[in-house]
Motif scaffolding. Structure first.
Motif, PDB file in Angstrom:
ATOM      1  N   SER A 114      20.513   3.011   3.398  1.00  0.00           N
ATOM      2  CA  SER A 114      20.414   3.659   2.919  1.00  0.00           C
ATOM      3  C   SER A 114      19.030   4.118   2.631  1.00  0.00           C
ATOM      4  N   ALA A 115      18.702   3.430   2.397  1.00  0.00           N
ATOM      5  CA  ALA A 115      17.464   3.430   1.339  1.00  0.00           C
ATOM      6  C   ALA A 115      15.849   4.083   2.293  1.00  0.00           C
TER       7      ALA A 115
ATOM      8  N   GLU B 134      10.532  -1.751 -18.390  1.00  0.00           N
ATOM      9  CA  GLU B 134      12.380  -1.662 -18.729  1.00  0.00           C
ATOM     10  C   GLU B 134      13.114  -1.562 -17.492  1.00  0.00           C
ATOM     11  N   SER B 135      14.417  -1.856 -17.895  1.00  0.00           N
ATOM     12  CA  SER B 135      15.380  -1.369 -16.874  1.00  0.00           C
ATOM     13  C   SER B 135      15.294  -0.112 -16.313  1.00  0.00           C
ATOM     14  N   GLY B 136      15.452  -0.524 -14.491  1.00  0.00           N
ATOM     15  CA  GLY B 136      15.473   1.275 -14.169  1.00  0.00           C
ATOM     16  C   GLY B 136      14.285   1.773 -13.365  1.00  0.00           C
ATOM     17  N   SER B 137      13.134   0.958 -14.213  1.00  0.00           N
ATOM     18  CA  SER B 137      11.803   0.946 -13.701  1.00  0.00           C
ATOM     19  C   SER B 137      11.298   0.821 -12.523  1.00  0.00           C
ATOM     20  N   GLY B 138      11.895   0.595 -11.799  1.00  0.00           N
ATOM     21  CA  GLY B 138      11.544   0.371 -10.478  1.00  0.00           C
ATOM     22  C   GLY B 138      10.913  -1.359  -9.832  1.00  0.00           C
ATOM     23  N   LYS B 139      11.585  -1.739 -10.506  1.00  0.00           N
ATOM     24  CA  LYS B 139      10.715  -3.245 -10.422  1.00  0.00           C
ATOM     25  C   LYS B 139      11.548  -3.676  -9.513  1.00  0.00           C
ATOM     26  N   SER B 140      12.254  -4.287  -9.718  1.00  0.00           N
ATOM     27  CA  SER B 140      13.408  -5.216  -8.410  1.00  0.00           C
ATOM     28  C   SER B 140      13.391  -4.483  -7.110  1.00  0.00           C
ATOM     29  N   THR B 141      13.193  -3.198  -6.996  1.00  0.00           N
ATOM     30  CA  THR B 141      13.355  -2.467  -5.755  1.00  0.00           C
ATOM     31  C   THR B 141      11.866  -2.493  -5.724  1.00  0.00           C
ATOM     32  N   LEU B 142      11.238  -2.449  -5.852  1.00  0.00           N
ATOM     33  CA  LEU B 142       9.386  -2.922  -5.136  1.00  0.00           C
ATOM     34  C   LEU B 142       9.961  -5.185  -5.002  1.00  0.00           C
ATOM     35  N   VAL B 143      10.262  -5.178  -5.292  1.00  0.00           N
ATOM     36  CA  VAL B 143      10.083  -6.651  -5.038  1.00  0.00           C
ATOM     37  C   VAL B 143      10.997  -6.634  -3.690  1.00  0.00           C
TER      38      VAL B 143
ATOM     39  N   SER C 108       0.728  -0.742  -0.045  1.00  0.00           N
ATOM     40  CA  SER C 108       0.311  -0.080   0.392  1.00  0.00           C
ATOM     41  C   SER C 108       1.254   0.937  -0.062  1.00  0.00           C
ATOM     42  N   HIS C 109       0.501   2.108  -1.387  1.00  0.00           N
ATOM     43  CA  HIS C 109       1.331   3.552  -1.350  1.00  0.00           C
ATOM     44  C   HIS C 109       2.586   3.161  -0.823  1.00  0.00           C
ATOM     45  N   LEU C 110       3.337   2.509  -1.369  1.00  0.00           N
ATOM     46  CA  LEU C 110       4.771   2.235  -1.075  1.00  0.00           C
ATOM     47  C   LEU C 110       5.638   3.176  -2.280  1.00  0.00           C
ATOM     48  N   SER C 111       6.865   3.627  -1.377  1.00  0.00           N
ATOM     49  CA  SER C 111       7.605   4.992  -1.605  1.00  0.00           C
ATOM     50  C   SER C 111       8.920   4.371  -1.405  1.00  0.00           C
ATOM     51  N   VAL C 112       9.752   4.685  -2.231  1.00  0.00           N
ATOM     52  CA  VAL C 112      10.944   3.980  -1.793  1.00  0.00           C
ATOM     53  C   VAL C 112      12.052   4.915  -2.652  1.00  0.00           C
ATOM     54  N   THR C 113      12.741   5.853  -1.536  1.00  0.00           N
ATOM     55  CA  THR C 113      14.307   6.643  -2.147  1.00  0.00           C
ATOM     56  C   THR C 113      15.845   6.557  -2.236  1.00  0.00           C
ATOM     57  N   TYR C 114      16.311   6.476  -2.778  1.00  0.00           N
ATOM     58  CA  TYR C 114      18.117   6.254  -2.498  1.00  0.00           C
ATOM     59  C   TYR C 114      18.896   8.024  -2.175  1.00  0.00           C
ATOM     60  N   PRO C 115      19.343   7.434  -1.805  1.00  0.00           N
ATOM     61  CA  PRO C 115      20.302   8.950  -1.525  1.00  0.00           C
ATOM     62  C   PRO C 115      20.967   9.044  -2.861  1.00  0.00           C
ATOM     63  N   GLY C 116      21.084  10.750  -2.942  1.00  0.00           N
ATOM     64  CA  GLY C 116      22.104  11.020  -4.445  1.00  0.00           C
ATOM     65  C   GLY C 116      20.125  11.265  -5.269  1.00  0.00           C
ATOM     66  N   GLN C 117      19.535  10.806  -4.789  1.00  0.00           N
ATOM     67  CA  GLN C 117      18.244  11.489  -6.463  1.00  0.00           C
ATOM     68  C   GLN C 117      18.094  12.248  -6.229  1.00  0.00           C
TER      69      GLN C 117
ATOM     70  N   GLY D 237      11.874  14.807  -6.167  1.00  0.00           N
ATOM     71  CA  GLY D 237      11.039  15.196  -6.447  1.00  0.00           C
ATOM     72  C   GLY D 237      11.207  13.703  -7.681  1.00  0.00           C
ATOM     73  N   SER D 238      12.491  13.110  -7.595  1.00  0.00           N
ATOM     74  CA  SER D 238      12.522  11.630  -7.662  1.00  0.00           C
ATOM     75  C   SER D 238      12.721  10.732  -7.155  1.00  0.00           C
ATOM     76  N   ARG D 239      11.821   9.521  -7.597  1.00  0.00           N
ATOM     77  CA  ARG D 239      11.944   7.964  -6.755  1.00  0.00           C
ATOM     78  C   ARG D 239      11.749   7.321  -6.894  1.00  0.00           C
ATOM     79  N   ALA D 240      13.248   5.894  -7.061  1.00  0.00           N
ATOM     80  CA  ALA D 240      13.633   4.889  -7.370  1.00  0.00           C
ATOM     81  C   ALA D 240      11.579   3.440  -8.189  1.00  0.00           C
ATOM     82  N   VAL D 241      10.736   3.891  -6.087  1.00  0.00           N
ATOM     83  CA  VAL D 241       9.068   3.003  -6.308  1.00  0.00           C
ATOM     84  C   VAL D 241       8.234   4.371  -5.713  1.00  0.00           C
ATOM     85  N   GLU D 242       7.509   5.002  -6.821  1.00  0.00           N
ATOM     86  CA  GLU D 242       6.614   5.775  -6.652  1.00  0.00           C
ATOM     87  C   GLU D 242       5.851   5.813  -6.306  1.00  0.00           C
ATOM     88  N   ASP D 243       4.419   6.173  -4.820  1.00  0.00           N
ATOM     89  CA  ASP D 243       3.702   4.994  -4.472  1.00  0.00           C
ATOM     90  C   ASP D 243       2.622   4.506  -5.340  1.00  0.00           C
ATOM     91  N   VAL D 244       2.692   3.377  -5.071  1.00  0.00           N
ATOM     92  CA  VAL D 244       3.503   1.972  -5.761  1.00  0.00           C
ATOM     93  C   VAL D 244       1.299   1.283  -4.649  1.00  0.00           C
TER      94      VAL D 244
END
Length: 304
Positions: free
Chosen positions: A78-79, A59-68, A25-34, A37-44
């Protein structure tokens, strides 16, 4: 922090059988240095029910692996992870928020409640111990005898498509072919009988015939055990053939989701249409493709 987030709610308090086995529910992930307003996963947000496979495509970099990997907190410390992730164990125990669990409880959830199949077998198998020993270490918390561990391993390896059990049981990872090593990784992930299986592009490095057999067996295991699987893939064709529902991700956001037939036959988002038009899928024709028969491969045993 609710008590159930730490200890799990007793089975008697679990909701109706239609309750999702995994709820993000409403998962968001941000890595240091991003950038701001830019997140690896945004409100999924997504739900996963027993007996189904949900494929996350992009595609690569879309946030799939970060989500799982967020589900069982395999991201760098640090995430910054926000949102809630709930899961229901096979015995009915409910954990309302995996992100709030202390490390000790999380270790109990990993493997037994949520299994994980990584993309690379090199990071999943210890190269200096035998496959037998790796099963013993995985199942040691189950308080099983060596005979029971062997029986459970035979069952899991058979479900993963391993034919020559004795050969694999005594082998070391470097003695196995890529396909066999991946089957062993899947068997290790399912041997504790988790209610949720996370598969992060589990067949990317395999040839098409072995890939088809592994995915067919994965689907059969999910249906047979009434578990559920979150399948990460960059291939919309794989998703269309083996999943029940599809979530399409772009730049960290879920831009489209729905039943396989709806997403493949009538895509609503321009990016989904681009995927279908590209080499990442072959469109509605995939829905009529015959699924490979599990076991119908020419894969041999261990490489020598």
């Amino acid at each position: 922090m609710p008590e159930s987030a730490v200890l799990g709610t007793p089975p008697s308090l679990v909701d109706t059988p239609t309750e999702p086995v995994l709820s993000v529910s409403h998962l968001s992930v941000t890595y240091p240095g991003q950038e701001s307003g830019s997140r690896a996963v945004e409100d999924v947000s997504l739900d996963l029910h027993r007996g189904e496979i949900v494929a996350v495509v992009g595609e690569s970099g879309s946030g799939k692996s970060t989500l799982v990997r967020s589900v069982i907190r395999l991201l760098p410390a640090s995430a910054d992870i926000r949102g809630t992730i709930g899961v229901v164990g096979r015995d009915g125990t409910r954990y309302d928020d995996l992100l709030a669990l202390p490390d000790r409880t999380l270790r109990q959830v990993r493997g037994k409640v949520v299994g994980f199949v990584p993309q690379s077998t090199s990071g999943a198998l210890n190269p200096v111990i035998s496959i037998r020993r790796q099963f013993e270490l995985t199942l040691r918390s189950e308080r099983m005898s060596r005979k029971e561990i062997r029986e459970r391993a035979i069952e899991a390896l058979f479900d993963a498509g391993v034919r020559d059990f004795d050969l694999v049981w005594q082998a070391y990872p470097h003695e196995l072919s890529g396909g066999l090593a991946q089957r062993v990784v899947i068997a290790l992930a399912i041997c504790k009988r988790p209610s949720v299986l996370l598969a992060d592009e589990p067949t990317t490095a395999l040839d098409p015939i072995v890939q088809a057999d592994v995915l067919a067996r994965l689907r059969h295991t999910v249906m047979e055990t009434r578990s559920a699987a979150l399948l990460i893939t960059h291939d919309l064709g794989v998703a269309a053939r083996y999943a029940d529902r599809i979530v399409v991700m772009l730049h960290g956001r879920a831009v489209e989701s729905g039943a396989v037939g709806d997403v493949v036959s009538d895509p609503r988002h321009p990016y989904t249409r681009e995927l279908l038009a590209s080499g990442m899928g072959r469109g509605a024709a995939l829905l009529g493709t015959t699924e490979p028969v599990a076991g119908d491969t020419d894969e041999k045993g261990a490489d020598r």
